[in-house]
Design an enzyme around this catalytic site. Structure first.
Site, PDB file in Angstrom:
ATOM      1  N   ASP A  36     -16.952 -12.044  80.226  1.00 55.02           N
ATOM      2  CA  ASP A  36     -16.722 -12.058  81.674  1.00 55.02           C
ATOM      3  C   ASP A  36     -15.920 -13.267  82.159  1.00 55.02           C
ATOM      4  OD1 ASP A  36     -18.147  -9.752  81.815  1.00 55.02           O
ATOM      5  OD2 ASP A  36     -20.053 -10.723  82.309  1.00 55.02           O
ATOM      6  N   HIS A 240       3.115 -31.002  68.662  1.00 54.03           N
ATOM      7  CA  HIS A 240       2.289 -30.415  69.724  1.00 54.03           C
ATOM      8  C   HIS A 240       0.806 -30.416  69.324  1.00 54.03           C
ATOM      9  CE1 HIS A 240       5.834 -28.265  71.932  1.00 54.03           C
ATOM     10  NE2 HIS A 240       5.803 -29.570  72.126  1.00 54.03           N
ATOM     11  N   ASP A 257       1.067 -37.457  75.335  1.00 50.33           N
ATOM     12  CA  ASP A 257       2.080 -36.634  76.010  1.00 50.33           C
ATOM     13  C   ASP A 257       1.315 -35.757  76.984  1.00 50.33           C
ATOM     14  OD1 ASP A 257       3.948 -34.755  76.808  1.00 50.33           O
ATOM     15  OD2 ASP A 257       4.756 -34.397  74.796  1.00 50.33           O
ATOM     16  N   HIS A 350      13.377 -32.894  66.749  1.00 43.93           N
ATOM     17  CA  HIS A 350      13.485 -32.068  67.962  1.00 43.93           C
ATOM     18  C   HIS A 350      14.649 -32.562  68.803  1.00 43.93           C
ATOM     19  CE1 HIS A 350      11.571 -35.285  70.378  1.00 43.93           C
ATOM     20  NE2 HIS A 350      10.681 -35.408  69.420  1.00 43.93           N
ATOM     21  N   HIS A 361       8.861 -26.317  80.254  1.00 43.08           N
ATOM     22  CA  HIS A 361      10.171 -26.038  79.647  1.00 43.08           C
ATOM     23  C   HIS A 361      10.838 -25.065  80.612  1.00 43.08           C
ATOM     24  CE1 HIS A 361       8.611 -27.129  75.350  1.00 43.08           C
ATOM     25  NE2 HIS A 361       8.687 -28.154  76.162  1.00 43.08           N
ATOM     26  N   GLU A 384      13.381 -37.511  75.894  1.00 44.26           N
ATOM     27  CA  GLU A 384      12.200 -37.768  75.073  1.00 44.26           C
ATOM     28  C   GLU A 384      12.507 -37.890  73.576  1.00 44.26           C
ATOM     29  OE1 GLU A 384       9.540 -34.336  74.632  1.00 44.26           O
ATOM     30  OE2 GLU A 384      10.694 -33.306  76.175  1.00 44.26           O
ATOM     31  N   GLU A 408       8.869 -40.437  76.729  1.00 38.51           N
ATOM     32  CA  GLU A 408       9.410 -39.326  77.525  1.00 38.51           C
ATOM     33  C   GLU A 408       9.313 -39.619  79.014  1.00 38.51           C
ATOM     34  OE1 GLU A 408       7.168 -35.622  77.206  1.00 38.51           O
ATOM     35  OE2 GLU A 408       8.927 -34.500  77.875  1.00 38.51           O
TER      36      GLU A 408
HETATM   37  N1  GLY Z   1       4.984 -31.672  76.451  1.00 40.24           N
HETATM   38  C1  GLY Z   1       5.862 -30.808  75.802  1.00 40.24           C
HETATM   39  C2  GLY Z   1       7.197 -31.381  75.714  1.00 40.24           C
HETATM   40  O1  GLY Z   1       7.351 -32.572  75.824  1.00 40.24           O
HETATM   41  O2  GLY Z   1       8.179 -30.695  75.598  1.00 40.24           O
HETATM   42 MN    MN Z   2       8.928 -32.574  77.276  1.00 38.33          MN
HETATM   43 MN    MN Z   3       5.996 -33.891  76.782  1.00 34.27          MN
END
Ligand code: GLY
Ligand code: MN
Ligand code: MN
Length: 464
Positions: A36, A240, A257, A350, A361, A384, A408
């Site tokens: 529920d 992540h 983060d 990244h 995003h 970042e 970041e």
């Molecule tokens: N917090 C996810 C990113 O920095 O893209």
């Molecule tokens: Mn980010």
């Molecule tokens: Mn981030």
């Protein structure tokens, strides 16, 4: 957000849809967590952008040129019994009165009314392929319209992804959106400062998470834009990581983060701290390098520059620094070749940032007509860069291993250059160390239970 702003957004969308098109925007569905219990409800960003309407089980339809008014909304009707359990609903009257709908219907009328709205519309903009049930339902409505061909009624022939029309609009933030995002970033910056003051060896990652969330909540940032990442030691190398249940050890770095969502707008800030309040010399060397890369990238975040210029600046700085520290071989003369061969990638895998807005995003193309997009005032993005060197990177001198660092910030492009919305979160070595030494607040609710740190997976229950 004012009613006038929603009207402006809809006017622009109507212009993009064109006189013989129609746009359908479904609300987000509720999603079951277990039996529920549902996950906290979050409205679909596009639906919210166009209507501001916060309820599930709704469909907004924009019908350009419709005589009775262009916005039609289907929603849950008022229902005293359900509202007793679940809280107030706007109902069809409320949606007309408070959300600018010209016409509103109970959601149960959808299959009856939709074919009529689709008559003589050539092109349907909607989130194609996102919800297979909605796709099927739309095709059934179109089938009903096709059945009227001999009455001279045209059925739609084209089905187009809606997102592209709105993403161009959402990419450029209005004055009200900029103000909200500034506030969201300031709340998150305050929460990062609070975490810096609290952080010390022996605490658990989730205690920093709790403090972060509590600080945001108390200031009105009731939701997080994404699950907070609190990674200490080796966990900082997992991009992540969200387990957040290791104990902080003396000598670790911890990467946080985290950012709140305020009135539907995200912030997204990362800071990396020495758990004991002082960077060791190798930690400091890597940290200063990431910071230099971040500042080089932020300097490129100005109108007229291309999206990729920020990443290029970060890569150049990081690669030169890694060569100088002896982590990449060949010295400074080898830097152009090291960049070309992407030798930095095992440590920086990244990209340097992303658009930021209602979604963390956020929407918006990064390339336009085959080229990286040029930055314009009103766009908001993150910068970042990071360096991640897990323990098993044995080619790297031992003193640099087991370290993950990301810094970041949230950047608004302005006519003059940029504004760092998250500037109130300290990020120089001196500012972080000074914030961390500023008198440790007690950990709310914490009574030490004296258990050992067995690393990930060791849950602890706090005594009252
Ligand atoms: N917090 C996810 C990113 O920095 O893209
Ligand atoms: Mn980010
Ligand atoms: Mn981030």
């Amino acid at each position: 957000m004012t009613a006038a702003e929603y009207r402006r957004r809809r006017r622009r969308l109507v212009a993009a849809v064109g006189p013989t098109g129609i746009a359908l925007l479904p609300a987000a569905s509720e999603s079951v967590r277990n039996r529920d219990v549902c996950y906290p409800y979050r409205q679909d960003s596009d639906f919210s952008y166009v209507t501001g309407f916060p309820e599930p089980e709704a469909l907004a339809v924009l019908v350009p040129g419709r005589k009775k008014g262009e916005l039609v909304v289907f929603c849950r009707p008022c229902d005293a019994e359900r509202e007793q359990w679940e809280g107030a609903r706007a109902g069809v009257d409320g949606v007309r009165r408070d959300f600018g709908a010209a016409t509103a219907y109970p959601i149960a009328r959808l299959d009856k009314v939709m074919p009529r709205l689709l008559e003589n519309r050539d092109r349907v903009y909607y989130p194609v392929g996102v919800d297979p049930e909605f796709d099927r339902r739309l095709m059934r409505w179109v089938g009903v319209v096709r059945g009227k061909a001999r009455a001279g009624i045209r059925a739609p022939t084209e089905f187009v992804v809606l997102e592209r029309l709105l993403s161009e609009q959402r990419l450029r933030k209005s004055r009200a959106e900029r103000a909200l995002m500034r506030r969201a970033a300031r709340i998150s910056a305050a929460a990062h400062r609070r975490v810096m003051r609290l952080c010390r060896p022996g605490l658990w990652e989730y205690q920093l998470e709790a403090e972060f969330v509590e600080t945001c909540t108390a200031r009105g940032g009731r939701f997080q834009a994404y699950p907070p990442i609190v990674g200490s030691g080796a966990n900082a190398c997992v991009l992540h990581y969200v387990d957040n249940r290791r104990r902080l050890e003396d000598g670790d770095l911890v990467l946080i983060d985290a950012g709140c969502e305020l009135a539907g707008y995200a912030s997204d800030i990362t800071r990396t701290l020495p758990v004991n309040g002082r960077f060791s010399p190798p930690q400091r060397a890597l940290y200063e390098l990431v910071l230099a890369a971040q500042e080089a990238a932020i300097a490129k975040a100005i109108p007229g520059n291309r999206w990729h210029d920020m990443h290029k600046a970060a890569v150049r700085t990081l690669t030169a620094g890694l060569a100088e520290l002896g982590i990449l071989k060949g010295g400074s003369r080898a830097v152009p070749k090291l960049i070309k061969k992407e030798k930095y990638k095992p440590y920086f895998m990244h990209r340097t940032g992303h658009w930021l807005g209602m979604d963390v995003h956020d929407v918006g193309d990064y390339r336009v007509d085959g080229k990286w997009r040029r930055l314009e005032p009103g766009m908001v993005l993150t910068v970042e860069p990071g360096l991640y060197i897990p323990a098993d990177r044995t080619e790297v001198p031992a003193r640099y291993r087991n370290l993950g660092i990301r810094i970041e910030d949230d950047i608004l492009i302005t006519p003059e250059g940029n504004e760092v919305l998250s500037a109130r979160a300290p990020k120089t070595v001196a500012d972080i160390e000074s914030c961390m030494s500023g008198g440790k607040p007690p950990v709310p609710g914490a009574t030490e239970t004296g258990d050992k740190n067995h690393g990930r997976g060791n849950d602890r229950i706090l005594e009252d």
